[in-house]
Design a protein around this motif. Structure first.
Motif, short mmCIF file in Angstrom:
data_model
loop_
_atom_site.label_atom_id
_atom_site.label_comp_id
_atom_site.label_asym_id
_atom_site.label_seq_id
_atom_site.Cartn_x
_atom_site.Cartn_y
_atom_site.Cartn_z
N ASP A 147 50.42 22.14 37.10
CA ASP A 147 49.80 23.43 37.39
C ASP A 147 50.84 24.56 37.48
O ASP A 147 51.65 24.60 38.39
N TRP A 148 50.78 25.46 36.50
CA TRP A 148 51.61 26.67 36.51
C TRP A 148 50.81 27.87 37.03
O TRP A 148 51.35 28.95 37.13
N TRP A 179 48.34 27.94 39.88
CA TRP A 179 47.91 28.05 41.26
C TRP A 179 48.84 27.26 42.17
O TRP A 179 50.00 27.09 41.88
N ASP A 180 48.31 26.72 43.26
CA ASP A 180 49.13 25.92 44.18
C ASP A 180 48.31 24.72 44.68
O ASP A 180 47.12 24.59 44.40
N ALA A 181 48.97 23.85 45.44
CA ALA A 181 48.34 22.60 45.89
C ALA A 181 47.12 22.84 46.77
O ALA A 181 46.13 22.12 46.66
N HIS A 197 44.21 23.95 44.60
CA HIS A 197 43.80 22.79 43.80
C HIS A 197 42.97 21.83 44.64
O HIS A 197 41.91 21.36 44.20
N TYR A 248 48.91 15.66 41.65
CA TYR A 248 49.09 17.11 41.46
C TYR A 248 50.58 17.44 41.49
O TYR A 248 51.32 16.95 42.35
N ASN A 270 52.90 21.00 41.19
CA ASN A 270 53.07 22.44 41.00
C ASN A 270 54.31 22.65 40.13
O ASN A 270 55.37 22.13 40.44
N GLN A 271 54.15 23.38 39.03
CA GLN A 271 55.21 23.54 38.04
C GLN A 271 55.81 24.94 38.08
O GLN A 271 55.08 25.91 38.27
#
Length: 197
Positions: free
Chosen positions: A7-8, A10-12, A15, A39, A41-42
């Motif tokens: 995921d580029w 949003w955030d954990a 999500h 999950y 976060n990228q």
């Protein structure tokens, strides 16, 4: 099998809220998915993260990677072919199915074409199967109508698909339940103008 969500966008926390709302709409207990959806976060490009991603794929027996979205995975200028090719070359090293979320080119949106992803021509040429998702507020109720059109297939083209999506929430950014009902795309007046005869 297990899914890796890169995921580029949003955030954990966001999500987790969205996943819980989708599970509620499907009448699933989100706890049943513990350890099944990994999950991550990228921040770096997918090419720069590929080694770490391959380790996660092996460690967690991942069968599907979701890249959300191509803009972040690319890590630079969308029209630069080299960056797009690096993303797809990285994906090939995973050796498993990968779903890449991308956005439409702005000039196509303005003309109402909705045909090509943003950036280099390799954004279209490098994929095996591509779906365009269109969305519109329902003219008859408060649902969001979604149509899926298969715009590229290395093989047999798939039939159009459509859904009504309903979001019940206590605020704009806190969905409680997200549910989809399949629809016949030929009966959805919101998309008739985009369909072929």
């Amino acid at each position: 099998g297990n899914v890796l969500y890169l995921d580029w966008e949003w955030d954990a926390d966001n999500h987790a809220r969205r996943l819980a709302a989708i599970c509620d709409g499907l009448t699933l207990n989100v706890k049943e998915l513990d350890g099944k959806i990994i999950y991550r976060n990228q921040f770096a490009s997918l090419a720069d993260s590929a080694v770490a991603v391959r380790k996660i794929i092996i460690e967690h027996h991942i069968v599907l990677v979701i890249v959300d979205s191509m803009g972040g995975a690319r890590g630079g200028e969308p029209k630069e072919a080299k960056l797009t090719l690096e993303v797809y070359n990285s994906i090939r090293t995973f050796g498993i199915a990968t779903l890449v979320v991308d956005h439409l080119a702005k000039d196509d949106e303005d003309k109402g074409k909705h045909t090509s992803p943003i950036g280099s021509v390799y954004s279209f040429n490098s994929v095996r199967l591509m779906w365009r998702v269109d969305a519109a507020r329902s003219e008859t109720d408060d649902s969001l109508k979604q149509s899926l059109t298969n715009t590229k297939a290395n093989g047999k083209h798939q039939l159009d698909r459509a859904f009504s999506m309903r979001v019940d929430s206590d605020s704009d950014d806190n969905p409680i339940t997200i549910s989809w009902l399949p629809e016949d795309p030929r009966t959805m007046i919101e998309f008739l103008s985009k369909m072929t005869w």
